[in-house]
Design an enzyme around this catalytic site. Structure first.
Site, PDB file in Angstrom:
ATOM      1  N   ASP A  81      -6.213  -1.455 -13.068  1.00 51.56           N
ATOM      2  CA  ASP A  81      -5.936  -1.663 -12.068  1.00 51.56           C
ATOM      3  C   ASP A  81      -6.237  -1.767 -10.589  1.00 51.56           C
ATOM      4  O   ASP A  81      -7.428  -1.869 -10.160  1.00 51.56           O
ATOM      5  CB  ASP A  81      -5.664  -0.101 -11.199  1.00 51.56           C
ATOM      6  N   HIS A 176      -1.769   5.470  -1.104  1.00 46.63           N
ATOM      7  CA  HIS A 176      -3.344   5.633  -1.223  1.00 46.63           C
ATOM      8  C   HIS A 176      -3.643   6.876  -0.996  1.00 46.63           C
ATOM      9  O   HIS A 176      -4.723   6.565   0.210  1.00 46.63           O
ATOM     10  CB  HIS A 176      -3.786   4.344  -2.095  1.00 46.63           C
ATOM     11  N   GLY A 177      -4.846   7.810  -2.045  1.00 49.05           N
ATOM     12  CA  GLY A 177      -5.421   8.682  -1.134  1.00 49.05           C
ATOM     13  C   GLY A 177      -4.714   9.933  -0.566  1.00 49.05           C
ATOM     14  O   GLY A 177      -3.325  10.050  -0.629  1.00 49.05           O
ATOM     15  N   HIS A 204       2.614   3.688  -6.883  1.00 51.02           N
ATOM     16  CA  HIS A 204       1.552   4.245  -6.825  1.00 51.02           C
ATOM     17  C   HIS A 204       1.445   4.844  -5.222  1.00 51.02           C
ATOM     18  O   HIS A 204       2.195   5.400  -5.491  1.00 51.02           O
ATOM     19  CB  HIS A 204       0.833   2.958  -6.373  1.00 51.02           C
ATOM     20  N   SER A 207      -0.964  10.964  -5.652  1.00 56.61           N
ATOM     21  CA  SER A 207      -1.706  12.604  -5.766  1.00 56.61           C
ATOM     22  C   SER A 207      -1.549  13.201  -4.207  1.00 56.61           C
ATOM     23  O   SER A 207      -1.251  12.541  -3.640  1.00 56.61           O
ATOM     24  CB  SER A 207      -3.063  12.033  -5.442  1.00 56.61           C
ATOM     25  N   ASN A 226       0.838   6.492 -10.710  1.00 50.34           N
ATOM     26  CA  ASN A 226      -0.385   6.592 -10.630  1.00 50.34           C
ATOM     27  C   ASN A 226      -1.854   7.489  -9.939  1.00 50.34           C
ATOM     28  O   ASN A 226      -0.928   8.071  -9.404  1.00 50.34           O
ATOM     29  CB  ASN A 226      -0.932   4.634  -9.868  1.00 50.34           C
ATOM     30  N   ILE A 227      -2.392   8.165 -10.804  1.00 50.85           N
ATOM     31  CA  ILE A 227      -3.553   9.633 -10.214  1.00 50.85           C
ATOM     32  C   ILE A 227      -5.122   8.653 -10.070  1.00 50.85           C
ATOM     33  O   ILE A 227      -5.137   9.127 -11.042  1.00 50.85           O
ATOM     34  CB  ILE A 227      -2.697  10.303 -11.396  1.00 50.85           C
ATOM     35  N   THR A 229      -6.699  10.017  -6.948  1.00 48.60           N
ATOM     36  CA  THR A 229      -7.047  11.215  -5.874  1.00 48.60           C
ATOM     37  C   THR A 229      -6.938  13.136  -5.942  1.00 48.60           C
ATOM     38  O   THR A 229      -8.290  13.818  -6.182  1.00 48.60           O
ATOM     39  CB  THR A 229      -6.651  11.369  -4.515  1.00 48.60           C
TER      40      THR A 229
END
Length: 277
Positions: A81, A176-177, A204, A207, A226-227, A229
């Site tokens: 990734d 992200h995060g 993306h 989480s 996408n996971i 965190t």
């Protein structure tokens, strides 16, 4: 059963569900995620990302994740990734990954197209699928309006035609995060992109989204989520429980696997991929 992205995402797109990518930087995460997939009979995507390599180098983790994927009785994609350099993408390709993402979205758009096309040519020659990104999914801890980086339908179509990618990550309001505030997802934009292209779309920054967020994005065209965190947070919860219970290291390790498995199963059920293996 080791497969590539085409195998799982084309089925997901046709069936109206999504398949989760769960980054697995160590064998604890790997065991938890694959145990969830096996129990739910769900296809799954596992792997790592270039930014995560300080926590598990490619040459160290690749043999274990590939061997586990080959032993699995459900379809498993081994995905590299957010490859930021062609060199690292080649390394992942040589180490047996069945799917590669080259991410040049933070840089010059033309350079992103050129390098993504190069990675596609190398990977397709070996039967390996490629994910690209146009628009840019930023980080949740970065303040400011990132809407200027959102993907447009025109950009998505042009990028796919120019590069030949097998899946496309789009920017519609995720990051992200861990989110500091509730994300505002542009579902109309997502639906417009889906109407413009046939290539499977990727979300993306999954989480921290709500179950309804996931269902709505899948309804509007997302086939891969996408996971990472949330798996880390699950592992942290397990460690806290272990410390409070004064358990030993090995018992704490098993608590961590169980918590990660439970979190993965929860996501898979929301994505609708359970029973789809």
């Amino acid at each position: 059963m080791l497969v590539n992205l085409d195998y799982v995402l084309k089925r997901a797109q046709k069936g109206g569900y999504a398949v989760g990518l769960f980054n697995t930087t160590d064998t604890d995460m790997l065991e938890g995620v694959l145990a969830a997939a096996e129990e739910l009979r769900a296809p799954v995507i596992i792997g790592t990302a270039e930014v995560l390599l300080p926590y598990g180098e490619l040459k160290l983790i690749a043999p274990s994740v590939r061997a586990a994927a080959e032993r699995a009785t459900v379809p498993v994609v081994l995905h590299y990734d957010h490859g930021l350099t062609v060199e690292r993408c080649i390394e992942a390709l040589d180490l047996g990954f069945t799917s590669i993402m080259f991410d040049g979205s933070a840089g010059d758009p033309e350079n992103n197209i050129e390098l993504t096309r190069k990675v596609v040519e190398m990977c397709h020659a070996k039967g390996v699928t490629v994910e690209g990104e146009i628009g840019h999914v930023g980080n949740a801890d970065v303040e400011g309006d990132q809407e200027n980086n959102y993907t447009t339908p025109e950009e998505a179509k042009a990028f796919i035609e120019a590069t030949g990618v097998d899946a496309l990550a789009v920017a519609i309001g995720t990051a992200h995060g861990a989110y500091k505030k509730k994300p505002c997802l542009d579902l109309e934009r997502l639906a417009a992109i889906r109407a413009e292209v046939d290539t499977p779309l990727v979300l993306h920054g999954g989480s921290g989204l709500t179950d309804d967020d996931f269902r709505n994005t899948i309804k509007n065209g997302i086939a891969k989520v996408n996971i990472f965190t949330d798996l880390c947070l699950a592992g942290e919860r397990a460690c806290k429980k272990g410390l409070e219970g004064n358990v030993g290291y090995l018992e704490m390790r098993n608590l961590k696997v169980a918590e990660i498995k439970a979190e993965t199963m929860k996501k898979m059920k929301v994505f609708g991929c359970d029973g789809k293996a």
